[in-house]
Design a protein around this motif. Structure first.
Motif, mmCIF file in Angstrom:
data_model
loop_
_atom_site.group_PDB
_atom_site.id
_atom_site.type_symbol
_atom_site.label_atom_id
_atom_site.label_comp_id
_atom_site.label_asym_id
_atom_site.label_seq_id
_atom_site.Cartn_x
_atom_site.Cartn_y
_atom_site.Cartn_z
ATOM 1 N N GLN A 110 27.648 10.775 -3.705
ATOM 2 C CA GLN A 110 27.659 9.414 -3.166
ATOM 3 C C GLN A 110 26.523 8.589 -3.778
ATOM 4 O O GLN A 110 25.562 8.217 -3.093
ATOM 5 N N PRO A 111 26.581 8.309 -5.075
ATOM 6 C CA PRO A 111 25.517 7.507 -5.693
ATOM 7 C C PRO A 111 25.406 6.145 -5.037
ATOM 8 O O PRO A 111 26.400 5.575 -4.578
ATOM 9 N N ASP A 112 24.175 5.634 -4.966
ATOM 10 C CA ASP A 112 23.899 4.373 -4.267
ATOM 11 C C ASP A 112 23.179 3.443 -5.241
ATOM 12 O O ASP A 112 21.969 3.531 -5.430
ATOM 13 N N ASP A 113 23.931 2.545 -5.870
ATOM 14 C CA ASP A 113 23.366 1.672 -6.897
ATOM 15 C C ASP A 113 22.302 0.729 -6.334
ATOM 16 O O ASP A 113 21.289 0.455 -6.998
ATOM 17 N N ASP A 114 22.501 0.219 -5.105
ATOM 18 C CA ASP A 114 21.532 -0.711 -4.518
ATOM 19 C C ASP A 114 20.202 -0.008 -4.266
ATOM 20 O O ASP A 114 19.128 -0.550 -4.561
ATOM 21 N N ARG A 115 20.274 1.215 -3.725
ATOM 22 C CA ARG A 115 19.036 1.950 -3.449
ATOM 23 C C ARG A 115 18.360 2.353 -4.756
ATOM 24 O O ARG A 115 17.132 2.379 -4.852
ATOM 25 N N GLU A 116 19.163 2.660 -5.772
ATOM 26 C CA GLU A 116 18.580 3.007 -7.071
ATOM 27 C C GLU A 116 17.855 1.803 -7.673
ATOM 28 O O GLU A 116 16.781 1.954 -8.278
ATOM 29 N N ALA A 117 18.416 0.610 -7.504
ATOM 30 C CA ALA A 117 17.749 -0.601 -8.003
ATOM 31 C C ALA A 117 16.426 -0.830 -7.262
ATOM 32 O O ALA A 117 15.415 -1.211 -7.871
ATOM 33 N N ALA A 118 16.419 -0.573 -5.951
ATOM 34 C CA ALA A 118 15.182 -0.703 -5.176
ATOM 35 C C ALA A 118 14.144 0.306 -5.655
ATOM 36 O O ALA A 118 12.952 -0.007 -5.750
ATOM 37 N N PHE A 119 14.591 1.492 -5.959
ATOM 38 C CA PHE A 119 13.710 2.544 -6.463
ATOM 39 C C PHE A 119 13.063 2.099 -7.770
ATOM 40 O O PHE A 119 11.850 2.204 -7.967
ATOM 41 N N ARG A 120 13.874 1.570 -8.672
ATOM 42 C CA ARG A 120 13.355 1.135 -9.969
ATOM 43 C C ARG A 120 12.311 0.027 -9.787
ATOM 44 O O ARG A 120 11.283 0.003 -10.470
ATOM 45 N N ALA A 121 12.553 -0.873 -8.841
ATOM 46 C CA ALA A 121 11.605 -1.964 -8.591
ATOM 47 C C ALA A 121 10.297 -1.441 -8.011
ATOM 48 O O ALA A 121 9.213 -1.900 -8.389
ATOM 49 N N VAL A 122 10.381 -0.467 -7.112
ATOM 50 C CA VAL A 122 9.174 0.091 -6.495
ATOM 51 C C VAL A 122 8.330 0.828 -7.523
ATOM 52 O O VAL A 122 7.096 0.722 -7.535
ATOM 53 N N VAL A 123 8.980 1.576 -8.398
ATOM 54 C CA VAL A 123 8.261 2.382 -9.384
ATOM 55 C C VAL A 123 7.392 1.501 -10.275
ATOM 56 O O VAL A 123 6.291 1.891 -10.685
ATOM 57 N N THR A 178 14.046 11.083 -2.892
ATOM 58 C CA THR A 178 14.661 12.112 -2.055
ATOM 59 C C THR A 178 16.023 11.665 -1.542
ATOM 60 O O THR A 178 17.010 12.396 -1.629
ATOM 61 N N SER A 179 16.078 10.442 -1.017
ATOM 62 C CA SER A 179 17.332 9.909 -0.481
ATOM 63 C C SER A 179 18.412 9.861 -1.557
ATOM 64 O O SER A 179 19.555 10.285 -1.337
ATOM 65 N N LEU A 180 18.053 9.363 -2.736
ATOM 66 C CA LEU A 180 19.032 9.264 -3.823
ATOM 67 C C LEU A 180 19.466 10.640 -4.302
ATOM 68 O O LEU A 180 20.634 10.840 -4.666
ATOM 69 N N SER A 181 18.555 11.601 -4.313
ATOM 70 C CA SER A 181 18.910 12.954 -4.721
ATOM 71 C C SER A 181 19.940 13.551 -3.776
ATOM 72 O O SER A 181 20.913 14.181 -4.205
ATOM 73 N N VAL A 182 19.727 13.363 -2.469
ATOM 74 C CA VAL A 182 20.693 13.866 -1.489
ATOM 75 C C VAL A 182 22.053 13.214 -1.720
ATOM 76 O O VAL A 182 23.100 13.887 -1.733
ATOM 77 N N LYS A 183 22.051 11.907 -1.927
ATOM 78 C CA LYS A 183 23.313 11.201 -2.128
ATOM 79 C C LYS A 183 24.018 11.667 -3.402
ATOM 80 O O LYS A 183 25.255 11.837 -3.421
ATOM 81 N N TRP A 184 23.255 11.884 -4.474
ATOM 82 C CA TRP A 184 23.869 12.367 -5.707
ATOM 83 C C TRP A 184 24.437 13.771 -5.532
ATOM 84 O O TRP A 184 25.523 14.075 -6.027
ATOM 85 N N VAL A 185 23.709 14.617 -4.824
ATOM 86 C CA VAL A 185 24.164 16.000 -4.636
ATOM 87 C C VAL A 185 25.526 16.043 -3.942
ATOM 88 O O VAL A 185 26.370 16.878 -4.262
ATOM 89 N N ILE A 186 25.745 15.134 -2.988
ATOM 90 C CA ILE A 186 27.021 15.138 -2.274
ATOM 91 C C ILE A 186 28.012 14.129 -2.869
ATOM 92 O O ILE A 186 29.059 13.855 -2.278
ATOM 93 N N GLU A 203 0.812 -1.204 0.000
ATOM 94 C CA GLU A 203 0.000 0.000 0.000
ATOM 95 C C GLU A 203 0.856 1.268 0.000
ATOM 96 O O GLU A 203 0.335 2.373 -0.132
ATOM 97 N N GLY A 204 2.158 1.112 0.152
ATOM 98 C CA GLY A 204 3.008 2.289 0.313
ATOM 99 C C GLY A 204 3.962 2.566 -0.825
ATOM 100 O O GLY A 204 4.966 3.251 -0.641
ATOM 101 N N HIS A 205 3.653 2.043 -2.038
ATOM 102 C CA HIS A 205 4.614 2.188 -3.138
ATOM 103 C C HIS A 205 4.890 3.650 -3.489
ATOM 104 O O HIS A 205 6.037 4.036 -3.748
ATOM 105 N N ASP A 206 3.861 4.486 -3.518
ATOM 106 C CA ASP A 206 4.089 5.894 -3.866
ATOM 107 C C ASP A 206 4.970 6.579 -2.824
ATOM 108 O O ASP A 206 5.883 7.344 -3.171
ATOM 109 N N ALA A 207 4.675 6.326 -1.557
ATOM 110 C CA ALA A 207 5.489 6.921 -0.490
ATOM 111 C C ALA A 207 6.909 6.372 -0.528
ATOM 112 O O ALA A 207 7.887 7.105 -0.304
ATOM 113 N N GLN A 208 7.035 5.078 -0.820
ATOM 114 C CA GLN A 208 8.378 4.494 -0.938
ATOM 115 C C GLN A 208 9.152 5.149 -2.077
ATOM 116 O O GLN A 208 10.327 5.511 -1.932
ATOM 117 N N ALA A 209 8.486 5.347 -3.214
ATOM 118 C CA ALA A 209 9.149 5.958 -4.367
ATOM 119 C C ALA A 209 9.581 7.381 -4.053
ATOM 120 O O ALA A 209 10.694 7.799 -4.392
#
Length: 401
Positions: free
Chosen positions: A111-124, A101-109, A90-96
């Motif tokens: 620190q890209p996070d490939d594992d979290r990006e893969a999770a993001f793609r799966a949730v979307v 947001t988390s990945l954006s913060v990491k990219w800005v500083i 029930e929380g896919h939109d909130a998860q996405a």
């Protein structure tokens, strides 16, 4: 919001407060946005609305990000993500939203996070339109950094989704203009940026205006219209100073535009002056300077290296190329890998190492062809044309490009 919450309409109160957060972001009032985000979180917690509480943490994270309180931003996005995961399917939109947001913060500083990006793609893939919008915004942002653009996105981002807030829509269109310029369609990019600057001035959106100005200034520099380019880049610096941003990203890109234009015109003194004004931040950044520092310092090292070459200092040019490439390879910034390898190849050629120069320039050429960036391709072809016995064919291709 206070009135309707007092009447028991908590959902309406959260909706009002969320719109106010968007307006505060548009006007650069990020500390107020932190307070309003905490009100959303409190209201959602009291009413048991876990999804809304999760989205509140996402806004809190973005607000801390703009204040350059990066650890707080990451903590808030992690809290929001934890709540979103607890909702299960029930929380896919909130998860996405929180993953974006988390990945954006990491990219800005940087620190890209490939594992979290893969999770993001799966949730979307399981989320509704809100989750897809969050992915689209993240993808367009990182595509520009990685020089990995998919042309099918362009129309979608010129007509930004109505579900995005105003600032996100303007920034998405800015990313589209950057890509349009990167593939050589300068007239369309200029037209788009002029519209964006009009909106930004009307809305008082200095965060966007400074970026729109130095982007169009960069394009005019590419076209050889250096007087207009200088004026626009100086206006960008003025907007950055008026914004009182805690970092130097907007100012830095404008100054680097000016330095690059000066090098083209042979004005080494101006180039050196602009680079020197940024050097303390490059070599000794404060914690708040981490906002996109990895991105613009790659460019600083390239321009610093080009100035060194112009002054006959090949060892400094090689070292600068190495600094650029270390970051470019780590974060997957393909355009800057081209620039770093081209600079290294030119330095090796100047030292008489033809074999090494050809190796680096051929590697740069292969990436430039892959990413489809005409300006980087023709510059690399021209550099390759000066090395070896087969230069003429590269020069011809550069002219055709």
């Amino acid at each position: 919001a206070d009135i309707v919450e007092g009447d028991g309409l908590v959902g309406d109160a959260i909706a009002y407060r969320t719109r106010r957060i968007e307006a505060l972001h548009l006007n650069g009032r990020y500390a107020d946005a932190v307070d309003e985000s905490n009100r959303v979180i409190g209201s959602a917690d009291r009413s048991g609305d876990v999804a809304a509480e999760s989205i509140g943490y996402s806004w809190l994270s973005l607000s801390f990000l703009q204040l350059h309180e990066f650890e707080h931003a990451l903590d808030a996005s992690d809290r929001g993500l934890g709540l979103a995961w607890s909702l299960g399917e029930e929380g896919h939109d909130a998860q996405a939203r929180n993953l974006a947001t988390s990945l954006s913060v990491k990219w800005v500083i940087g620190q890209p996070d490939d594992d979290r990006e893969a999770a993001f793609r799966a949730v979307v893939s399981e989320a509704g339109s809100g989750g897809q919008d969050a992915w689209d915004m993240f993808e367009i942002m990182t595509a520009n950094w990685r020089a990995a653009w998919d042309p099918r996105w362009l129309r979608a981002f010129v007509d930004a989704p109505l579900s995005w807030d105003v600032s996100e829509g303007l920034m998405a269109q800015w990313f589209a203009c950057i890509h349009t310029a990167s593939v050589g369609d300068y007239p369309s990019a200029i037209s788009g940026l002029e519209v964006l600057m009009g909106h930004a001035r009307r809305l008082g959106f200095l965060y966007g205006l400074g970026r729109f100005l130095n982007t169009i200034g960069w394009i005019h520099g590419e076209l050889g219209d250096h007087d207009v380019a200088t004026r626009l880049n100086r206006e960008s610096i003025d907007a950055a100073l008026e914004l009182q941003a805690p970092d130097r990203e907007i100012e830095a890109n404008a100054r680097l535009n000016i330095a690059d234009d000066a090098l083209v015109r042979g004005d080494l003194a101006t180039a050196e002056r602009e680079l020197a004004s940024l050097e303390p931040t490059v070599r000794s950044p404060t914690p708040q300077d981490r906002f996109m520092l990895w991105r613009w310092t790659m460019r600083w090292w390239c321009t610093h290296g080009r100035l060194a070459l112009a002054n006959g200092n090949t060892s400094t040019a090689r070292a600068a190329a190495g600094e650029c490439l270390e970051t470019a390879v780590r974060v997957g910034a393909r355009k800057y890998e081209v620039r770093g390898r081209r600079l290294l190849g030119r330095a090796l050629a100047a030292e008489g190492d033809e074999t090494g120069a050809i190796r680096e320039l051929d590697a740069a050429l292969a990436i430039a062809r892959e990413i489809g960036n005409p300006p980087q391709l023709w510059r690399t072809l021209m550099a390759r044309a000066t090395v070896g016995d087969d230069g003429e064919r590269f020069a011809i291709e550069a002219v055709e490009t």
